[in-house]
Structures are given as C-alpha cells and as structure tokens.
Write a protein that holds these residues in place. Structure first.
Motif: not given
Length: 389
Positions: A147, A145, A153-154, A150-151, A205, A140-142, A213, A138
């Motif tokens: 990655v 933090r 949180a989804e 992000d997963v 997120i 990274p989105q940011s 976390c 995946h």
C-alpha cells in the motif's frame, strides 16, 4: 523535557548483510550481529545495562509478538537486564535508538544496546504485504503490491505536477543509490542500473517502476550508545548524538509541516545546527521519489529544489550534500526494524573516517531520518538524529 544531563556517544556497532533469507529464522539473522557489535566496541554482555529492540512485524511474520527483545537477545548471552521491544513501523529501529539515547542522556543508564532486526520475506508474499498494510490506516489498493507504493505514486504525481519533475529525475535517484550500494558489501542490491533501464522496467504503479522501489529484505543492525563519562572511563571514542528528535503525525495535516519536517526543526533547534551544516544524510526512501521529498522536508534545499540537486549530482558521493551513500532503502535494502539503526551506524562510520571507498570527505555533521507508517495525510511517526564528530 529539560536539557539532557549528559552527552551521549555512539560507541560503535555492526550491520549484517541485508538480503532475502527466506529459510533463516530471525534469531539466526540477529544473533551474529549482536555479537559482532559487542566485539567491535570491545565490550561484553556484562557492560550492557539495558537494551531496546526495534522490530515492526515479528508478530505478524515470525510469530512472536510479546517478548521479541528477550527472544532475540538471549542467544547472544544477554539476560536479566531490562529489555524492551519497540514498534513504530519503519521508525521502529530509530525510535529504539531515541529511547536508548534518552535513557542515557537523562541519567538512567551509561551503556545501552540497540538492536534493529526484521525478517520481512515469507514463503507467502501475501503475508508480507498484509503485514506492511498493518502499518497504515490506508486500505490496500492491490494484493500484489505494498500500500505504501500507492501512496508514494500519488505523492510523486503531485510533485511532478507542482514542480515540473519527470520520471527521469526519479530514475536518476535510483541509479545514484544503486551506484552507492555497489560500494557497500552489505547492500541487498548492488548490480549497476542505467536511467534507461529504470524507466523501461516493469511499472508497479505509475510513475513508479520496479527499479525505483525497494524490495522486501531481511537483516539486522546493532549499535551501542554510551554516556560521555562511560566512554572516558573505558577509553572509548565515538560520534556525539547532538540531537534525537521524534514526533507523531497529524492525520489531517499540519500547517507547520509534516512529521519529518517538524522532527527536523526540533532536531536543528536542539543541536544548534543549521541545515546548511549537514555534511551527509541518510533518509527514508522506500521509493526513489521519496528521497526528493525528504531532502526538502529536512530543509536541505527549498521546496522543488531537490530536482536541481539531482540534475547537478549534488546528492551523489563527491557532491555537495551526499544522500544515502549506503545505497538507501531502495538498494541497500529496508528490513524495516533494522533500517533506522543501520543509518546511525552508517553516519557514525562516515564521521569517523572509516567508510572506505564510500567516504564523504570532511564529513562533520550527519543526519539520519526515518518516517514510520501512514496516518491519514502524514507519516504516523518520524525521527531525526543529528550526529557530530
């Protein structure tokens, strides 16, 4: 693979303190733990026939990619024997345990040492985040933090929409595990939390707040596995590894369930143990919501049933099925390669009745679960171990 030729026992070991040791090299973190493990069990380096070292990011963060097992074990006096470094993201340590178990169960060795060690902290936090990103396909989105958050949180948002969970349930898990960590002198985070404080903490997120976390920590754990015959000859006792199950993920998803679910099914079948027989579980919870998902994937309750377990306090110490009595990844800490090894020792001490204030009364069957990396919609690798008295 056929039925194992001999039973494998956890003879014992040692867990070092988990925390942020930015100025310490990985050898300084690992070597004392190896020595403590040998002393605890009452063995010497001459008794060890082979060694497996679980470590995920030694190449990226410690500059040692190729011979990490030898580099970490030599200062403790281990040499000449076969040594192998095992890399499988968050499952690196638990996979190393599996390989040691297999080598003994099928007659190759009688006494094997497993070290899990990781130095995840770095003066440049971006280096740590980049290393973590290498354990997934995946992007990274940011840069600020992991990655994996992000997963997580989804997954949490999907779970809330499907089953009616709220951020308060996730906060309750975080508070519960911090209370458990308060009983664990080796845990990285021990200060008490409140539900209100967790919900009011900085948002990483949505719906994850910082207190839900796990942070970046360093640490090591070392366990020694032996054959039943070796234990008898040397007068050793220990918990029995009733099942050691490993599977790889399916990127597009699998109708039979995700990697953790499939590993659990195989473990239960191999051991002849039902989910209802499990007394205590240590699960892979890089964020508080993931504990709920793991409980359900492991069939410790029906889908969506983990919400009620949290509300009832069933997963707390003293509850019906205590989960992450060590404090889990979010509070005990998650030095990636060490976590799976530490879980085995936490369960072993519980089954031996030596967990002190954190003891689960009458614990007879313990489960340890890890899920490493991300591959498409699944974990890249998952392990489930079942230990019995």
């Amino acid at each position: 693979m056929g039925r194992p030729a001999q039973r494998v026992l956890v003879a014992g070991g040692a867990i070092g303190r988990f925390g942020r040791f930015v100025d310490q090299p990985l050898t300084a973190i690992a070597t004392p733990v190896v020595r403590d493990a040998l002393a605890t069990v009452g063995l010497t380096t001459k008794d060890i026939e082979a060694a497996f070292v679980g470590n995920a990011f030694g190449g990226a963060l410690a500059g040692q990619e190729s011979i990490l097992a030898q580099v970490l074990l030599a200062p403790a006096g281990l040499a000449r024997i076969p040594m192998r470094t095992v890399k499988n993201a968050c499952s690196s340590g638990s996979d190393a345990v599996h390989l040691a178990w297999s080598a003994i169960a099928y007659g190759q060795y009688d006494c094997v040492l497993v070290l899990g060690a990781e130095k995840l902290t770095h003066g440049d936090k971006a280096r740590s985040f980049a290393a973590l990103a290498s354990a997934t396909d995946h992007p990274p989105q940011s840069g600020g933090r992991s990655v994996f958050m992000d997963v997580n949180a989804e997954r949490a948002n999907t779970y809330m929409a499907r089953y009616g969970a709220t951020p308060m349930h996730f906060a309750k898990v975080a508070v519960k595990n911090r209370a458990h960590a308060g009983l664990n002198e080796r845990a990285a985070e021990r200060a008490p939390l409140t539900v209100e404080g967790v919900l009011a903490d900085k948002v990483v997120i949505a719906p994850l707040t910082r207190a839900m976390c796990g942070g970046m920590v360093d640490g090591a754990a070392c366990v020694i596995l032996v054959s039943e015959d070796f234990a008898r000859r040397r007068g050793l006792t220990g918990s029995v590894v009733a099942a050691s199950s490993v599977v790889s993920g399916v990127p597009e998803g699998d109708a039979e369930g995700n990697a953790t679910h499939r590993a659990a099914q195989a473990a239960y079948e191999s051991a002849g143990i039902a989910p209802s027989d499990v007394s205590i579980a240590e699960v892979h919870d890089p964020s508080a919501p993931q504990e709920l998902f793991d409980i359900e994937d492991l069939m410790l309750c029906p889908r969506g049933g983990a919400i009620a377990l949290v509300d009832e306090g069933a997963t707390s110490l003293g509850g019906r099925i205590p989960v992450n009595v060590s404090g889990g990844l979010t509070s005990r800490g998650h030095p990636v390669g060490a976590t799976g090894v530490a879980q085995i020792l936490e369960i072993h001490e519980q089954l031996a009745g030596r967990a002190g204030a954190a003891q689960v009364a009458g614990a007879k069957v313990g489960l340890a679960q890890m899920a490493g990396g991300l591959l498409g919609r699944d974990s890249a690798f998952a392990t489930v171990h079942l230990l019995t008295v």
